[in-house]
Design an enzyme around this catalytic site. Structure first.
Site, short mmCIF file in Angstrom:
data_model
loop_
_atom_site.label_atom_id
_atom_site.label_comp_id
_atom_site.label_asym_id
_atom_site.label_seq_id
_atom_site.Cartn_x
_atom_site.Cartn_y
_atom_site.Cartn_z
N LYS A 1 0.80 -1.23 0.00
CA LYS A 1 0.00 0.00 0.00
C LYS A 1 0.83 1.28 0.00
O LYS A 1 0.31 2.35 0.35
CB LYS A 1 -1.01 0.03 1.19
CG LYS A 1 -1.96 -1.11 1.21
CD LYS A 1 -2.86 -1.10 0.00
CE LYS A 1 -2.92 -2.42 -0.67
NZ LYS A 1 -3.11 -2.37 -2.11
N SER A 2 2.09 1.14 -0.38
CA SER A 2 2.91 2.36 -0.41
C SER A 2 3.09 2.89 -1.84
O SER A 2 3.85 3.84 -2.04
CB SER A 2 4.27 2.09 0.23
OG SER A 2 4.92 1.07 -0.47
N GLY A 3 2.40 2.29 -2.80
CA GLY A 3 2.51 2.77 -4.18
C GLY A 3 3.25 1.80 -5.09
O GLY A 3 3.77 2.19 -6.14
N THR A 4 3.25 0.54 -4.71
CA THR A 4 3.95 -0.50 -5.48
C THR A 4 3.49 -0.52 -6.95
O THR A 4 4.32 -0.60 -7.86
CB THR A 4 3.66 -1.88 -4.86
OG1 THR A 4 3.70 -1.77 -3.44
CG2 THR A 4 4.62 -2.93 -5.35
N HIS B 1 8.25 -7.36 -1.06
CA HIS B 1 7.93 -6.53 0.11
C HIS B 1 8.89 -6.82 1.27
O HIS B 1 8.64 -6.39 2.38
CB HIS B 1 6.52 -6.85 0.61
CG HIS B 1 5.41 -6.36 -0.27
ND1 HIS B 1 5.38 -5.11 -0.83
CD2 HIS B 1 4.24 -6.95 -0.66
CE1 HIS B 1 4.26 -4.96 -1.52
NE2 HIS B 1 3.55 -6.06 -1.44
N ARG C 1 -7.32 3.42 -5.83
CA ARG C 1 -8.41 3.96 -5.01
C ARG C 1 -8.44 5.47 -5.21
O ARG C 1 -9.22 5.98 -5.99
CB ARG C 1 -8.21 3.56 -3.54
CG ARG C 1 -9.41 3.84 -2.64
CD ARG C 1 -9.13 3.48 -1.20
NE ARG C 1 -8.07 4.28 -0.62
CZ ARG C 1 -8.24 5.43 0.03
NH1 ARG C 1 -9.47 5.90 0.21
NH2 ARG C 1 -7.22 6.12 0.50
N GLY D 1 -5.08 7.46 -4.71
CA GLY D 1 -3.73 7.83 -5.15
C GLY D 1 -3.31 9.22 -4.70
O GLY D 1 -2.63 9.93 -5.43
P1 A3P Z 1 -4.79 4.82 -1.86
O1 A3P Z 1 -5.50 3.65 -1.27
O2 A3P Z 1 -4.33 5.81 -0.82
O3 A3P Z 1 -5.52 5.47 -2.96
P2 A3P Z 1 0.13 -0.60 -3.62
O4 A3P Z 1 0.27 -0.48 -5.09
O5 A3P Z 1 1.44 -0.65 -2.89
O6 A3P Z 1 -0.82 -1.66 -3.23
O7 A3P Z 1 -0.49 0.80 -3.14
C1 A3P Z 1 -1.80 1.15 -3.48
C2 A3P Z 1 -1.92 2.65 -3.31
O8 A3P Z 1 -1.29 3.33 -4.39
C3 A3P Z 1 -3.38 3.10 -3.33
O9 A3P Z 1 -3.42 4.26 -2.51
C4 A3P Z 1 -3.56 3.42 -4.81
O10 A3P Z 1 -4.67 4.24 -5.10
C5 A3P Z 1 -2.24 4.11 -5.10
N1 A3P Z 1 -1.90 4.13 -6.52
C6 A3P Z 1 -2.02 3.13 -7.43
N2 A3P Z 1 -1.62 3.53 -8.64
C7 A3P Z 1 -1.22 4.82 -8.50
C8 A3P Z 1 -0.71 5.80 -9.42
N3 A3P Z 1 -0.53 5.52 -10.70
N4 A3P Z 1 -0.43 7.01 -8.94
C9 A3P Z 1 -0.61 7.32 -7.64
N5 A3P Z 1 -1.09 6.44 -6.72
C10 A3P Z 1 -1.40 5.21 -7.16
#
Ligand code: A3P
Length: 321
Positions: free
Chosen positions: A67-70, A130, A287, A289
């Protein structure tokens, strides 16, 4: 190999029985191994990855906390590395038809059901994980392969995870029991979170970046603040900097657009596709982002509590999350 797999399975079951066990932030059972929390199947895969993975100098390893932007990082690195093959405006770009998790797989998933997977893709291989640094295989640590670490503010990680759990788990595990946000938050503050505590992981990679030039340390918030600058850092780190000619042609802006939340989340495969991660719809990785969405769900005292936990840990490290 069969005997080796059997012996490893037995050893693992014995180890698992001996580990502290608790339900975590999204109320799934986790096991504590060397200071970090794992699902049983993830830990087994991580241990196989640790033992058997053979790195190549050209490998690119992306490391994040869940959930850090993977998903974003995977798309950015893929687009940068493959830009001579596919320009970001190419109608056949793989990111238009495949979710980022489909083009950059997780090592934990590759090793989940197969301790000796066949890595046939041609170099450079872009792979994600991770796990904390000390759990990476020796072959990664002794090779010249590049590591890109992405961290995010833990309050936003918690909120993202909270929504993810509530969205995904009732469908995936019909017997899953929801918990209150207060209980979930308490567990998160104790670091009882898959692959957590995320601040411990971030601190480890933060310290490492000084002694190991192979480690590039990025922040989700910096990507949001100025994606072009961060794309240049990524390309330089990977030994493929943008040429002045590429900069003039707007290649950086094109990649930023291709991988932007607005664009990626509206592509059909990411709206309706599934299975890039087994049993998950691709849409669950998109979600909002945004930076700072925690204000909409955490009370000021919850935020203060988590800030204190994190600050205590990062004290004097120079890292702020
Ligand atoms: P939020 O739930 O705060 O919106 P991961 O990819 O590590 O599972 O992290 C998911 C988070 O990254 C979610 O955050 C998601 O919306 C966000 N995210 C996914 N794609 C993104 C993008 N292209 N740019 C910015 N944030 C993104």
């Amino acid at each position: 190999q069969d005997a080796e797999v059997l012996a490893e399975n037995n050893d693992f079951q014995e180890l698992l029985q001996s580990l502290p066990f608790q339900r975590g932030t999204i109320n799934l059972p986790l096991h504590l191994y060397k200071g970090f929390w794992y699902f049983d199947h993830s830990l087994e895969a991580v241990m196989a990855f640790h033992r058997h993975f053979q790195a190549q100098d050209s490998d690119i390893i992306l490391v994040t906390a869940p959930k850090s932007g993977t998903t974003w990082l995977k798309s950015l690195v893929y687009a940068v590395v493959h830009r001579s093959q596919y320009t970001a405006t190419d109608q056949n770009h793989p990111l238009l038809t495949t979710n980022p998790h489909g083009v950059v797989p997780f090592l934990e998933l590759i090793y989940r059901n197969n301790k000796f997977p066949d890595f046939t893709s041609s170099p450079p291989r872009i792979l994600a994980t991770h796990v904390p640094y000390f759990m990476l295989p020796e072959s990664i640590k002794t090779s010249k392969c590049q590591i890109i670490y992405l961290c995010r503010n833990p309050k936003d990680i918690f909120v993202s995870m909270w929504h993810f759990g509530n969205n995904v788990l009732p469908k995936r595990y019909p017997s899953w029991q929801p918990i209150s946000i207060e209980e979930s938050f308490e567990r998160f503050c104790k670091g009882i979170e898959m692959f957590g505590p995320c601040w411990e992981q971030a601190l480890e990679y933060w310290k490492l970046r000084i002694e190991k030039p192979e480690v590039l340390f990025l922040k989700f918030e910096d990507l949001k603040a100025d994606i072009n600058v961060q794309l240049k850092r990524i390309a330089e780190h990977l030994g493929c900097p943008f040429s002045p000619e590429e900069e003039n042609r707007g290649v950086i802006e094109d990649i930023a657009h291709l991988c932007s939340f607005q664009h990626l989340s509206n592509i059909e495969v990411n709206k309706t596709g599934e299975g890039s991660i087994p049993q998950l719809e691709n849409s669950v990785f998109f979600r909002k982002g945004e930076v700072g969405d925690w204000v909409n769900i955490l009370t000021p005292s919850m935020a203060e509590k988590l800030d204190q936990v994190v600050e205590q840990k990062l004290h004097n490290s120079g890292l702020t999350l």
